[in-house]
Design an enzyme around this catalytic site. Structure first.
Site, short mmCIF file in Angstrom:
data_model
loop_
_atom_site.label_atom_id
_atom_site.label_comp_id
_atom_site.label_asym_id
_atom_site.label_seq_id
_atom_site.Cartn_x
_atom_site.Cartn_y
_atom_site.Cartn_z
N ALA A 1 -2.74 3.98 2.95
CA ALA A 1 -3.26 4.19 1.60
C ALA A 1 -2.23 3.94 0.52
O ALA A 1 -2.57 3.65 -0.62
CB ALA A 1 -3.80 5.62 1.48
N LYS A 2 -0.95 4.08 0.86
CA LYS A 2 0.16 3.85 -0.07
C LYS A 2 -0.01 4.62 -1.38
O LYS A 2 0.23 4.11 -2.47
CB LYS A 2 0.35 2.35 -0.35
CG LYS A 2 0.66 1.54 0.91
CD LYS A 2 0.87 0.07 0.60
CE LYS A 2 1.20 -0.73 1.85
NZ LYS A 2 0.05 -0.87 2.76
N ARG A 3 -0.42 5.87 -1.26
CA ARG A 3 -0.56 6.72 -2.45
C ARG A 3 0.81 7.01 -3.04
O ARG A 3 1.82 7.02 -2.33
CB ARG A 3 -1.26 8.03 -2.08
CG ARG A 3 -2.63 7.88 -1.44
CD ARG A 3 -3.61 7.11 -2.28
NE ARG A 3 -4.97 7.24 -1.80
CZ ARG A 3 -5.98 6.48 -2.17
NH1 ARG A 3 -5.78 5.50 -3.05
NH2 ARG A 3 -7.19 6.67 -1.69
#
Length: 278
Positions: free
Chosen positions: A94-96
């Protein structure tokens, strides 16, 4: 069981360093599913069935589901993975990268809604953007460090004049993740296979962290060079696995009704190449 422990168990069970990335693109599905976003779950489930005994992890990329309003299919897929591959950890890609209450909600999304074992994060906003995920015992937080894309050098390779030794940004991040940020042993790092020298440097700086390594396959990373740079067979120096991801090369190995069989053959070959280099 912690994310790290699940990785080590899956590595032993399936004799594998390979992670299959689940990045479904309906335009690449075989006929008669071509272009049909309602078949995202069906496509991914077939890939899972064909490869679940060959992998250390699966890694669904949330954007490929959200872009097609298919979050419900992602939930269904995550439940399916827990049912048919209970011993294989799942990393939500997700690479939040937000902070505070927003980060808390992203953590809840990853670990409660989707019940992922780990999630990828962008640490650009500092430890504040990581800490909310560490409140979930046993879950993994995998931080972008030296990414596989060419433009990663724009920031990640810049030296930090105000830090002792003037390390490059990615080196400093590896040191933080290995040291003061890793309060509960939950952190890992994303390091691209396309930069084997930097990969070796990260492994030297972070000998105990799991490394998620994209870039093998369609992006051109070499399996043998990747293992040589990151794998440490001596348990005295590291107890952390490497998670070598391949997405498109596996998913779209075949474009006809036998696509799952073709995916399995590529996964078998990739696993063998990685194991041969240990």
């Amino acid at each position: 069981m912690s994310f790290r422990a699940r990785l080590l168990a899956a590595e032993r069970l399936n004799d594998s360093l390979l992670c299959v990335g689940l990045d479904p693109e309906p335009s690449k599905f075989p006929a008669p599913w071509t272009g049909d976003a309602t078949r995202i779950f069906d496509f991914c489930a077939r890939i899972v069935d064909a490869t679940k005994d060959l992998v250390i992890a699966f890694k669904p990329q949330i954007a490929y589901f959200a872009a097609h309003r298919a979050e419900d299919q992602l939930e269904r897929l995550m439940a399916y993975l827990r049912r048919v591959a209970p011993d294989v950890p799942v990393i939500l890609d997700a690479k939040r990268g937000d902070i505070g209450s927003t980060a808390e909600q992203y953590a809840r999304e990853a670990f409660e809604r989707y019940q992922a074992d780990a999630v990828t994060l962008s640490p650009f906003m500092g430890f504040d953007s990581v800490e909310p995920y560490l409140r979930w015992p046993g879950k993994g937080a995998i931080l972008l460090c030296r990414t596989s894309n060419p433009g990663g050098s724009d920031l990640q390779n810049q030296r930090l004049a105000d830090v002792d030794g003037t390390p490059r940004l990615y080196e400093h991040l590896a040191q933080l993740a290995q040291g003061p940020w890793n309060t509960n042993g939950q952190l890992g790092l994303v390091v691209g296979a396309t930069f084997p020298e930097e990969l070796a440097r990260v492994r030297a700086l972070a000998p105990t962290l799991p490394l998620l390594i994209p870039g093998v396959g369609a992006q051109g990373g070499d399996a043998a060079a990747t293992v040589k740079a990151a794998w440490r067979g001596d348990k005295a120096t590291t107890s952390a696995p490497i998670i070598v991801n391949s997405s498109r090369a596996v998913l779209y190995a075949g474009r006809d009704a036998e696509f799952a069989s073709a995916a399995r053959q590529v996964a078998l070959a990739t696993r063998a190449a990685l194991n041969a280099a240990r």
